[in-house]
Design an enzyme around this catalytic site. Structure first.
Site, PDB file in Angstrom:
ATOM      1  N   HIS A  87      13.285   0.186  -2.129  1.00 60.81           N
ATOM      2  CA  HIS A  87      12.046  -0.602  -2.107  1.00 60.81           C
ATOM      3  C   HIS A  87      11.857  -1.459  -3.374  1.00 60.81           C
ATOM      4  O   HIS A  87      10.753  -1.514  -3.944  1.00 60.81           O
ATOM      5  CB  HIS A  87      10.843   0.326  -1.881  1.00 60.81           C
ATOM      6  CG  HIS A  87      11.097   1.413  -0.868  1.00 60.81           C
ATOM      7  ND1 HIS A  87      11.869   1.222   0.263  1.00 60.81           N
ATOM      8  CD2 HIS A  87      10.712   2.731  -0.813  1.00 60.81           C
ATOM      9  CE1 HIS A  87      11.935   2.355   0.957  1.00 60.81           C
ATOM     10  NE2 HIS A  87      11.256   3.284   0.326  1.00 60.81           N
ATOM     11  N   ASP A 143      11.719   1.998   7.076  1.00 59.34           N
ATOM     12  CA  ASP A 143      11.059   3.129   6.418  1.00 59.34           C
ATOM     13  C   ASP A 143      10.276   4.005   7.409  1.00 59.34           C
ATOM     14  O   ASP A 143       9.457   4.823   6.998  1.00 59.34           O
ATOM     15  CB  ASP A 143      10.149   2.696   5.257  1.00 59.34           C
ATOM     16  CG  ASP A 143       9.729   3.886   4.385  1.00 59.34           C
ATOM     17  OD1 ASP A 143      10.553   4.797   4.197  1.00 59.34           O
ATOM     18  OD2 ASP A 143       8.578   3.926   3.927  1.00 59.34           O
ATOM     19  N   ASN A 193       3.344   8.986   3.716  1.00 62.02           N
ATOM     20  CA  ASN A 193       2.328   8.842   2.651  1.00 62.02           C
ATOM     21  C   ASN A 193       1.606   7.510   2.607  1.00 62.02           C
ATOM     22  O   ASN A 193       1.038   7.161   1.569  1.00 62.02           O
ATOM     23  CB  ASN A 193       2.953   9.087   1.257  1.00 62.02           C
ATOM     24  CG  ASN A 193       3.533  10.466   1.127  1.00 62.02           C
ATOM     25  OD1 ASN A 193       2.879  11.442   1.466  1.00 62.02           O
ATOM     26  ND2 ASN A 193       4.780  10.564   0.685  1.00 62.02           N
TER      27      ASN A 193
HETATM   28  O1  LIG Z   1       6.651   6.259  -1.191  1.00 60.41           O
HETATM   29  C1  LIG Z   1       6.766   7.327  -0.535  1.00 60.41           C
HETATM   30  O2  LIG Z   1       5.862   8.149  -0.389  1.00 60.41           O
HETATM   31  C2  LIG Z   1       8.083   7.617   0.067  1.00 60.41           C
HETATM   32  C3  LIG Z   1       8.427   8.949   0.288  1.00 60.41           C
HETATM   33  C4  LIG Z   1       9.680   9.252   0.739  1.00 60.41           C
HETATM   34  C5  LIG Z   1      10.115  10.627   0.886  1.00 60.41           C
HETATM   35  O3  LIG Z   1       9.264  11.520   0.855  1.00 60.41           O
HETATM   36  O4  LIG Z   1      11.335  10.831   1.016  1.00 60.41           O
HETATM   37  O5  LIG Z   1      10.571   8.279   1.018  1.00 60.41           O
HETATM   38  C6  LIG Z   1      10.266   6.948   0.860  1.00 60.41           C
HETATM   39  O6  LIG Z   1      11.144   6.106   1.128  1.00 60.41           O
HETATM   40  C7  LIG Z   1       8.987   6.612   0.375  1.00 60.41           C
END
Ligand SMILES: O=C(O)c1cc(C(=O)O)oc(=O)c1
Length: 307
Positions: free
Chosen positions: A184, A260, A265
């Site tokens: 990201h 994604d 969250n």
């Molecule tokens: O920004 C986040 O909360 C998030 C969380 C996770 C994860 O919990 O793996 O993965 C992602 O790509 C983004």
């Protein structure tokens, strides 16, 4: 229907059911290079050390989304709610008939035989997470030891961090012996100028290190002004466009894109994944950039034997 033994984190937003059919037609062979599976919790329990408890999001639901949006393949990234228990991700890869590869989370206690099993299942990378709300700190010497071991398998390292932490993490990241893929875009603060000091540092990180790639994903997480990818919106998350487009145009051979899904969250809205696909031509405006972003680059990283 199985009942889940887990109670979701209060305020949890479930993934969007019934996404639009994208107007943007993905190039043939496109890869959704960042998505997750959650459980189902009854089959693949969430990890005791997790920081959130999600709704279930199964491999079957992921593959249905893949087909609906027009992707050919997925890269399933281990979600932090599963800790270093990679079973749900591995199960998705194994059930995909070769159309999913994976990124795992591992500890230094993993054996060579276990790493080899992950490789056979389709895992091609490990994820190191530095986002404090998601994981407890892992010592850098442990991560460096893991990186050296997976380098021998030809894997890469995926890193997730916040933009403000890049200066402190710079020396560690630039010492990694593998291809390094940033999740990201390193989470820029998009209220700052695209040519301001924070994002310039990120661009310098990529410019000076040819082994660094970036996912230009998650506008729904980074956007402050929207508009949201809902209700047919064709020009969503306009404040993120200059950031992602700059990365795509400067580093066309080192960018990846992913939905994604199922969007862990998110706090204020859950995007329509069909409209997220319609975001792509805003950041990759030509057919050549689109093909590199969606097909050539992810294939080179995850299915090199087919390229
Ligand atoms: O920004 C986040 O909360 C998030 C969380 C996770 C994860 O919990 O793996 O993965 C992602 O790509 C983004």
């Amino acid at each position: 229907m199985s009942t889940t033994p887990f109670e979701k984190t209060p305020g949890w937003l479930d993934w969007y059911a019934g996404p639009a059919k994208p107007r943007f037609v993905l190039p043939p062979g496109s890869v959704d290079a960042h998505c997750h599976v959650f459980g189902p919790g009854a089959e693949f329990p969430y990890a005791p050390e997790r920081k959130y408890t999600p709704c279930d999001a199964s491999k079957r639901q992921l593959f249905a989304l893949r087909d609906h949006l027009g992707f050919a393949r997925n890269v399933v990234v281990q979600a932090t709610c599963h800790g270093a228990d990679n079973r749900a991700m591995v199960d998705a890869c194994l059930a995909s008939a070769g159309r999913a590869r994976g990124v795992a989370t591992v500890r230094r206690s993993i054996t060579d035989a276990e790493l080899q099993q992950l490789h056979t299942a389709g895992v091609r990378g490990v994820r190191f997470n530095f986002v404090k709300r998601l994981v407890d700190f892992t010592p850098k010497d442990e991560l460096m030891e893991i990186a050296a071991r997976v380098a021998e398998l030809g894997w890469h390292v995926v890193i997730y961090f916040e933009a403000v932490d890049l200066p402190e993490l710079w020396d560690f990241f630039t010492a990694l012996p593998t291809t390094v893929v940033v999740d990201h875009m390193g989470r820029p603060n998009v209220t700052q100028p695209v040519d301001g000091p924070e994002f310039s540092l990120f661009l310098r990180f990529m410019a000076e290190h040819e082994n660094v790639w970036s996912k230009v994903s998650c506008p729904e997480r980074l956007s402050v002004s929207g508009p949201r990818a809902l209700n047919g919106e064709q020009a969503a998350y306009r404040d993120v466009v200059p950031f992602a487009r700059t990365v795509v145009e400067r580093f066309p051979d080192r960018v990846l894109w992913g939905t994604d899904w199922p969007h862990p969250n998110l706090k204020d809205h859950m995007p329509d994944d069909g409209l997220l696909v319609d975001f792509i031509p805003h950041i990759a405006p030509t057919p050549e950039l689109q093909r590199k972003l969606l097909v050539d680059n992810p294939m080179r990283l995850y299915w090199p034997e087919e390229t």
